[in-house]
Scaffold this active site. Structure first.
Site, short mmCIF file in Angstrom:
data_model
loop_
_atom_site.label_atom_id
_atom_site.label_comp_id
_atom_site.label_asym_id
_atom_site.label_seq_id
_atom_site.Cartn_x
_atom_site.Cartn_y
_atom_site.Cartn_z
CG ASP A 122 -2.02 1.02 1.16
OD1 ASP A 122 -2.18 1.63 0.08
OD2 ASP A 122 -2.72 1.22 2.17
CG ASP A 172 -2.86 3.73 -3.49
OD1 ASP A 172 -4.00 3.38 -3.84
OD2 ASP A 172 -2.63 4.26 -2.39
CD GLU A 173 -5.14 -1.43 -0.40
OE1 GLU A 173 -5.31 -2.15 0.60
OE2 GLU A 173 -5.90 -0.48 -0.70
#
EC number: 2.7.7.7
Length: 391
Positions: free
Chosen positions: A12, A106-107
């Site tokens: 993350d 983003d994860e």
């Protein structure tokens, strides 16, 4: 393979949007940066860690954030720029395993079980990922490791920012027990309140609770929730599926009542989704326009292209027809939100020698090259410029 023999990594990015802004604008480093909608209806997308001591959080109304942090730097999201960084981050993931389940830009979860023999321990692989992301993007990722998704995600969350942590099956219950029950995956506000009424405030108390008593309050999910409270999670990492659609939309701070301005926003969206389709080597056949009247009445209109395309001209021509037809059918047209999406993807065929399409594609190709060299949005069509004055 038994769940406790798997090696799962959760990655993350730390304050992703705000971190990209601080990277692009070094003068913002160390300052409270809040990225989100800036109008009266705006919501915080993310904020830098410098803003969090003021109480600013994601999904908070921007107006509330301004009251809490009046001296913060407030910025509109630049999604195209964040997508550029996301592509680099996910390239790193795919270098260590094909089993990547993206949760957002983003994860992601990564199952690296089969990579251990080639690349070393799960810690070595996680360190490689973290280092490579930093080297290629200048951004910081928090990385969690565990035998399942639950523990890997918890490990990254507990170690943020700049996190690096592993929770083993043997330590799972010890790590979970003292945490508030609301930290457990699948426990939302309503379930948390129901558990509080039973006197259950920690994950350890949930794990130890009599299942029959728990079922009286939570029903069938009681057993599954207790298994999670013990650190048990048999869900697999689901590798990314082929993209089903590419879309862009915008919520207006003031209801839009001018057709020409709506058409400018429509063109802006078409430029964006066409560029993303070309970047992925996709061409789509179905164009969908999303129109939301105030307060929250949403309409969709859909039409087919003559043949699959990733051309701005082709997509915009169809989308504009859908918008104008809807607009003229309304007595008092107003838009709170306008969006466009492209779907029905097909592999691009090889161009015929006498196909006239290359001339039609030339503006897109020039735009792609200039934006790749000087940054997304450096070159746009003239019809889009009016929308930039509203950013």
């Amino acid at each position: 393979m038994p769940p406790d023999e798997r090696s799962i990594i959760h990655v993350d990015m730390d304050a992703f949007y705000a971190s990209v802004e601080q990277l692009d604008h070094p003068e913002l480093r160390g300052m409270p940066v809040i990225v989100g909608g800036l109008g009266p209806r705006g919501v915080v997308s993310t904020c830098s860690y410098e803003a969090r001591p003021f109480g600013v959080r994601s999904a908070m109304p921007t107006a509330q954030a301004r009251r809490l942090c009046p001296d913060g730097v407030y910025l509109w999201p630049r999604m195209a720029r964040y997508e550029e960084f996301s592509v680099r981050v996910f390239e790193v993931f795919h270098e260590v395993t094909p089993l990547v389940e993206g949760l957002s830009l983003d994860e992601a979860f990564l199952d690296v079980t089969a990579s251990l023999r080639l690349l070393g321990s799960v810690e070595a692989i996680a360190q490689r990922i973290k280092h490579a992301i930093g080297e290629r993007t200048g951004l910081v990722a928090s990385v969690g490791m565990g035998p399942n998704k639950l523990l890997a995600k918890l490990a990254s969350e507990l170690s943020k920012p700049d996190g690096f942590r592993r929770i083993t099956a043997e330590r799972a219950q010890r790590e979970l027990a003292p945490l508030p029950v609301g930290r457990l995956w699948t426990v939302g506000k309503v379930t948390e309140q129901a558990l509080h009424r039973l006197g259950i405030r920690t994950i350890g108390e949930l794990a130890a609770c009599d299942t029959a008593r728990l079922a009286g309050a939570l029903g069938r999910q009681a057993g599954a929730m207790q298994a999670l409270a013990r650190g048990e999670d048999d869900r697999c990492v689901e590798a990314e599926q082929a993209e089903q659609s590419i879309g862009a939309e915008h919520t207006f701070d003031t209801d839009l009542a001018e057709l020409s301005l709506a058409e400018s926003w429509l063109l802006r969206h078409c430029e964006r989704i066409a560029a993303r389709a070309r970047e992925r080597g996709l061409s789509g056949r179905t164009v969908t326009v999303k129109l939301r009247e105030p307060p929250f009445v949403t309409h969709t209109r859909q039409a087919q292209l003559c043949s699959p395309s990733a051309s701005v001209r082709d997509i915009h021509e169809v989308a504009r027809g859908l918008l104008e037809t809807w607009w003229r059918a309304q007595r008092h047209p107003r838009l709170r939100l306008l969006g466009v999406s492209l779907s029905g993807f097909a592999e691009r065929r090889q161009q015929d020698l006498f196909d006239p399409a290359p001339t039609a594609r030339l503006p897109d190709e020039v735009q792609d090259r200039i934006n790749a060299k000087f940054g997304s949005g450096s070159l746009v069509r003239a019809g889009v410029l009016r929308t930039h004055r509203q950013d």
